[in-house]
Design a protein around this motif. Sequence first.
Motif, PDB file in Angstrom:
ATOM      1  N   ASP A  28      -1.523  42.365  58.353  1.00 15.46           N
ATOM      2  CA  ASP A  28      -1.624  43.688  57.751  1.00 15.46           C
ATOM      3  C   ASP A  28      -1.559  44.706  58.881  1.00 15.46           C
ATOM      4  N   GLU A  29      -1.850  45.963  58.591  1.00 15.05           N
ATOM      5  CA  GLU A  29      -1.706  47.015  59.594  1.00 15.05           C
ATOM      6  C   GLU A  29      -2.568  46.797  60.832  1.00 15.05           C
ATOM      7  N   GLN A  30      -3.716  46.137  60.676  1.00 15.73           N
ATOM      8  CA  GLN A  30      -4.640  45.984  61.790  1.00 15.73           C
ATOM      9  C   GLN A  30      -4.919  44.534  62.190  1.00 15.73           C
ATOM     10  N   THR A  31      -4.352  43.590  61.480  1.00 14.67           N
ATOM     11  CA  THR A  31      -4.681  42.182  61.709  1.00 14.67           C
ATOM     12  C   THR A  31      -3.452  41.412  62.161  1.00 14.67           C
ATOM     13  N   GLN A  32      -3.618  40.699  63.263  1.00 12.19           N
ATOM     14  CA  GLN A  32      -2.538  39.907  63.827  1.00 12.19           C
ATOM     15  C   GLN A  32      -3.062  38.513  64.150  1.00 12.19           C
ATOM     16  N   GLY A  33      -2.226  37.521  63.988  1.00 11.38           N
ATOM     17  CA  GLY A  33      -2.601  36.155  64.319  1.00 11.38           C
ATOM     18  C   GLY A  33      -1.516  35.502  65.152  1.00 11.38           C
ATOM     19  N   LEU A  34      -1.797  34.304  65.631  1.00 15.88           N
ATOM     20  CA  LEU A  34      -0.851  33.566  66.465  1.00 15.88           C
ATOM     21  C   LEU A  34      -0.464  32.252  65.803  1.00 15.88           C
ATOM     22  N   VAL A  35       0.841  32.023  65.738  1.00 13.45           N
ATOM     23  CA  VAL A  35       1.365  30.714  65.340  1.00 13.45           C
ATOM     24  C   VAL A  35       1.692  30.007  66.645  1.00 13.45           C
ATOM     25  N   HIS A  36       0.873  29.026  67.018  1.00 17.51           N
ATOM     26  CA  HIS A  36       1.117  28.272  68.248  1.00 17.51           C
ATOM     27  C   HIS A  36       2.430  27.509  68.104  1.00 17.51           C
ATOM     28  N   ILE A  37       3.095  27.261  69.220  1.00 21.25           N
ATOM     29  CA  ILE A  37       4.395  26.573  69.206  1.00 21.25           C
ATOM     30  C   ILE A  37       4.323  25.233  68.463  1.00 21.25           C
ATOM     31  N   SER A  38       3.181  24.565  68.531  1.00 21.97           N
ATOM     32  CA  SER A  38       3.030  23.267  67.852  1.00 21.97           C
ATOM     33  C   SER A  38       2.870  23.414  66.346  1.00 21.97           C
ATOM     34  N   ILE A  62      -3.615  30.209  57.184  1.00 24.92           N
ATOM     35  CA  ILE A  62      -4.657  30.503  58.153  1.00 24.92           C
ATOM     36  C   ILE A  62      -5.426  29.219  58.455  1.00 24.92           C
ATOM     37  N   LEU A  63      -5.387  28.809  59.728  1.00 24.40           N
ATOM     38  CA  LEU A  63      -6.054  27.580  60.159  1.00 24.40           C
ATOM     39  C   LEU A  63      -7.470  27.828  60.650  1.00 24.40           C
ATOM     40  N   GLU A  64      -7.654  28.930  61.383  1.00 22.32           N
ATOM     41  CA  GLU A  64      -8.953  29.187  62.005  1.00 22.32           C
ATOM     42  C   GLU A  64      -9.115  30.683  62.232  1.00 22.32           C
ATOM     43  N   ILE A  65     -10.344  31.153  62.062  1.00 22.13           N
ATOM     44  CA  ILE A  65     -10.657  32.550  62.324  1.00 22.13           C
ATOM     45  C   ILE A  65     -11.829  32.596  63.296  1.00 22.13           C
ATOM     46  N   ASP A  66     -11.622  33.261  64.431  1.00 22.87           N
ATOM     47  CA  ASP A  66     -12.670  33.445  65.428  1.00 22.87           C
ATOM     48  C   ASP A  66     -13.040  34.923  65.405  1.00 22.87           C
ATOM     49  N   GLU A  67     -14.089  35.250  64.635  1.00 26.70           N
ATOM     50  CA  GLU A  67     -14.511  36.649  64.465  1.00 26.70           C
ATOM     51  C   GLU A  67     -14.910  37.286  65.792  1.00 26.70           C
ATOM     52  N   GLU A  68     -15.633  36.538  66.633  1.00 26.78           N
ATOM     53  CA  GLU A  68     -16.115  37.084  67.907  1.00 26.78           C
ATOM     54  C   GLU A  68     -14.963  37.478  68.820  1.00 26.78           C
ATOM     55  N   ILE A  72      -6.970  34.883  65.125  1.00 26.12           N
ATOM     56  CA  ILE A  72      -6.657  34.100  63.936  1.00 26.12           C
ATOM     57  C   ILE A  72      -5.546  33.122  64.298  1.00 26.12           C
ATOM     58  N   SER A  73      -5.777  31.837  64.021  1.00 26.81           N
ATOM     59  CA  SER A  73      -4.768  30.805  64.261  1.00 26.81           C
ATOM     60  C   SER A  73      -4.012  30.564  62.970  1.00 26.81           C
ATOM     61  N   LEU A  74      -2.691  30.568  63.077  1.00 24.93           N
ATOM     62  CA  LEU A  74      -1.827  30.437  61.901  1.00 24.93           C
ATOM     63  C   LEU A  74      -0.909  29.231  62.028  1.00 24.93           C
ATOM     64  N   SER A  75      -0.374  28.795  60.888  1.00 31.46           N
ATOM     65  CA  SER A  75       0.566  27.680  60.893  1.00 31.46           C
ATOM     66  C   SER A  75       1.670  27.915  59.878  1.00 31.46           C
ATOM     67  N   ILE A  76       2.891  27.664  60.296  1.00 31.95           N
ATOM     68  CA  ILE A  76       4.034  27.629  59.379  1.00 31.95           C
ATOM     69  C   ILE A  76       4.249  26.177  58.967  1.00 31.95           C
ATOM     70  N   ARG A  77       4.018  25.277  59.901  1.00 31.73           N
ATOM     71  CA  ARG A  77       4.238  23.841  59.685  1.00 31.73           C
ATOM     72  C   ARG A  77       3.419  23.298  58.522  1.00 31.73           C
ATOM     73  N   GLU A  78       2.182  23.799  58.373  1.00 32.64           N
ATOM     74  CA  GLU A  78       1.304  23.325  57.294  1.00 32.64           C
ATOM     75  C   GLU A  78       1.894  23.563  55.907  1.00 32.64           C
ATOM     76  N   LEU A  79       2.839  24.483  55.807  1.00 33.54           N
ATOM     77  CA  LEU A  79       3.442  24.812  54.509  1.00 33.54           C
ATOM     78  C   LEU A  79       4.749  24.064  54.287  1.00 33.54           C
ATOM     79  N   GLN A  80       5.146  23.259  55.245  1.00 30.08           N
ATOM     80  CA  GLN A  80       6.378  22.481  55.133  1.00 30.08           C
ATOM     81  C   GLN A  80       6.056  21.066  54.681  1.00 30.08           C
TER      82      GLN A  80
END
Length: 124
Positions: A28-38, A62-68, A72-80
């Motif tokens: 969204d406008e303020q939230t960004q996450g990372l899709v690791h290469i794996s 969304i795989l993991e959220i680290d509030e501190e 945010i860890s993301l995955s595209i692979r999990e949806l394949q």
Amino acid sequence: MTKTFKVGDVVTGKVTGIQPYGAFVSLDEQTQGLVHISEITYGYVKEVGEFLTVGQEVEVKILEIDEEASKISLSIRELQEKPTSSKRDDKPRKSLQARVDEHDQEGFNTLKEKLAGWIKQSIQ
């Protein structure tokens, strides 16, 4: 984060940056996450840019959220769909000893015992 995200959510985001280790995706406008290469796809990914481009919309899980750390860890692979295994399961696996016996009719002999045979073979 303006919206509340939960682990397991599937959302659509936009790729905002590509690095050698993965791709950043804006959720969204303020939230960004990372899709690791794996987590891009099944199999080997050498270059992230071969699969994703900046500005591309992608569906991610969304795989993991680290509030501190605000990460945010993301995955595209999990949806394949997971590819089927290329292993041949129709044959039972042989034990290590069975495979050794198959390739070495004489079994495990000491070097001293084999040396005489090798010498005899070499002069024939």
